[in-house]
Design a protein around this motif. Sequence first.
Motif, PDB file in Angstrom:
ATOM      1  N   TRP A   3       0.747  -1.303  -0.034  1.00  0.00           N
ATOM      2  CA  TRP A   3       0.072  -0.117   0.142  1.00  0.00           C
ATOM      3  C   TRP A   3       0.995   1.278   0.024  1.00  0.00           C
ATOM      4  CZ3 TRP A   3      -4.587  -1.266  -1.435  1.00  0.00           C
ATOM      5  CH2 TRP A   3      -5.146  -2.270  -0.894  1.00  0.00           C
ATOM      6  N   ASN A   4       0.553   2.291  -0.656  1.00  0.00           N
ATOM      7  CA  ASN A   4       0.902   3.476  -0.746  1.00  0.00           C
ATOM      8  C   ASN A   4       2.396   3.315  -1.245  1.00  0.00           C
ATOM      9  OD1 ASN A   4       1.743   6.358  -1.016  1.00  0.00           O
ATOM     10  ND2 ASN A   4       1.677   6.534   1.606  1.00  0.00           N
ATOM     11  N   THR A  33      -1.690   8.240  -6.443  1.00  0.00           N
ATOM     12  CA  THR A  33      -1.266   7.218  -5.548  1.00  0.00           C
ATOM     13  C   THR A  33      -1.096   5.808  -6.345  1.00  0.00           C
ATOM     14  OG1 THR A  33      -3.592   6.408  -5.447  1.00  0.00           O
ATOM     15  CG2 THR A  33      -2.855   8.211  -3.978  1.00  0.00           C
ATOM     16  N   GLN A  81      -0.117   1.384  -5.696  1.00  0.00           N
ATOM     17  CA  GLN A  81      -0.202   0.211  -4.918  1.00  0.00           C
ATOM     18  C   GLN A  81       0.588  -0.842  -5.713  1.00  0.00           C
ATOM     19  OE1 GLN A  81      -3.634   0.998  -5.447  1.00  0.00           O
ATOM     20  NE2 GLN A  81      -3.378   2.752  -4.122  1.00  0.00           N
ATOM     21  N   MET A 111      -7.956   7.801  -2.068  1.00  0.00           N
ATOM     22  CA  MET A 111      -8.065   6.449  -1.208  1.00  0.00           C
ATOM     23  C   MET A 111      -7.042   6.365  -0.068  1.00  0.00           C
ATOM     24  SD  MET A 111      -8.746   2.635  -2.124  1.00  0.00           S
ATOM     25  CE  MET A 111      -6.967   2.220  -2.413  1.00  0.00           C
ATOM     26  N   GLU A 112      -6.024   6.862  -0.467  1.00  0.00           N
ATOM     27  CA  GLU A 112      -4.663   6.853   0.477  1.00  0.00           C
ATOM     28  C   GLU A 112      -4.258   8.170   1.162  1.00  0.00           C
ATOM     29  OE1 GLU A 112      -2.064   2.951   0.029  1.00  0.00           O
ATOM     30  OE2 GLU A 112      -2.080   4.397  -1.753  1.00  0.00           O
ATOM     31  N   THR A 113      -4.052   8.236   2.179  1.00  0.00           N
ATOM     32  CA  THR A 113      -3.091   9.338   2.874  1.00  0.00           C
ATOM     33  C   THR A 113      -1.654   9.399   2.252  1.00  0.00           C
ATOM     34  OG1 THR A 113      -4.672   9.515   4.645  1.00  0.00           O
ATOM     35  CG2 THR A 113      -2.635  10.559   4.859  1.00  0.00           C
ATOM     36  N   VAL A 114      -1.239  10.575   1.715  1.00  0.00           N
ATOM     37  CA  VAL A 114      -0.021  10.529   1.231  1.00  0.00           C
ATOM     38  C   VAL A 114       0.719  11.822   2.032  1.00  0.00           C
ATOM     39  CG1 VAL A 114       1.469  10.802  -0.778  1.00  0.00           C
ATOM     40  CG2 VAL A 114      -0.610   9.397  -0.837  1.00  0.00           C
TER      41      VAL A 114
END
Length: 384
Positions: free
Chosen positions: A123-124, A161, A163, A297-300
Motif C-alpha cells: 500500500w502507498n 497514488t 499500490q 483513497m490513501e493518505t500521502v
Amino acid sequence: MPQDHIGFYDPAVCSLKDFQELTTQQTSHADVPLASDVQKNVPIYAAQSLASDLAQERRRVLSEWAWVLGQGPGVFVIKGAQPNLAAIDQATETYLQIIAKEKAASGSGADHFAAAGSNDRIWNSLQKLCLTAPEVFAQYFASPMIDAACEAWLGPNYQMTAQVNLVHPGGQAQQAHRDYHLGFQTAEVSATYPAHVHDLSPLMTLQGGIAHCDVPIESGPTKLLPYSQLYRPGYAAWRREDFRADFEERYIQLPLEKGDAIFFNPALFHAAGENRSADIERMVNLLQISSAFGRAMETVDRTAMCLAVFDALKAAQMDEVSLDAVIASTAEGYSFPTNLDSDPPVGGLAPRTQQALLKEAVLSGWDKTTLATELAAMAERQKA
C-alpha cells in the motif's frame, strides 16, 4: 419512468440484455486514428511514435484518450510508456525489499477481491519508493506519457497514488468488480447514492498499471470487458452472479511487456487474472489517480515526498516536461482546501500550490533548508 429519469439504481432491475448490447460493440481503427493497433477491441499506442504528436498536438492525443476511456472501449495500452527499464528494475528491487520488510513485521493479509496468500501488496508504494529511493523515484515517474494519460481523464493537478501488486505462480484470480469510489462501497451503501452520483464516480479516478516484468497471458494480466463502463447502473449490477458469469464468459486479456502501461476507466468491469505460470512473479505497480476535485483513497505525506526527492530532482537535470511529470506525482497540485484568511489568493483566484513551490525550488537552485522552511510556512497558512 424512462431509464434516464431513474433517480436511484436497484440491483434487482438491472438488465443483463442491456449490458450485453453495450459490451458487444467493436472498436474500429477509424475511432482511434493515433493508435498503432487495436487488439481485442483495445487501442494500443506506441509511445515512441506518439511522442511527436504529444509534443505538437497534445490536446488531440488527450482528446482521443478521453474518448476511449469515456465513450469508447474504456481501456488503452501504451507500449513503452516508461522506456527507462533500468529505473523499473531498480524500483522492483526496492519494492521487493519493502515487501520483505513488511512481511517480516506483520505477515501478509487479504487483498481486495482476492484470497490471502496469493499475492503481496504494498500500500502507498508511491510514498514508500520516494522516501526509500528518491533518485529511483525521480527517474521512474519522469514519464510524459503517463502524465498525459492521467491528465487526459482527470485534467491537471491530479493526485497520484499507487499500490504494488506481486502475484505469485498459482495466485488465484480476483472476482469481477468496479473500483473506487462506489466500487469500494457495499451494495447497500452504493444504492443510497443517487443515479447521477453513479455517473460522477468514474470521473473522479483513473486506474492504471505499469508492468515491472513481461506479463504473458499465462501469468494472469487483468481481465477486462471493453465498453462495460457504459452501463450506467453497473455499480449496482457488478455483484450479481449473472453479470459476473457473463464477464467470465466474455472477458479479454492483453499481454504486457516491461515498461508498458495500461489505463482504464474505474467503472470498467475488470479483475486480476489467475497466474497459471510456473515461474513468473507478476509485478505491476497499480496506479490509482484521483481528480484534484475528489478524495484519494490513501493518505500521502506529500511534504515529506517533496523534501525527499528535491536533491534528486536538482541533480537529474531533466527536461521540463519530465520534471513536470515527476512533480505531478509528488506534490499537491490543488490550492484547496485552505484557510483563506491566512492563505489568500495572490495574483489570481487561488493560492499558490505545493507543486508550483517545488518547481520554483528546483529551477531556482534553492537548498533543502529553504524548501523545508517554505513548505512549513505554506502548511501553517493552510491551517484553520
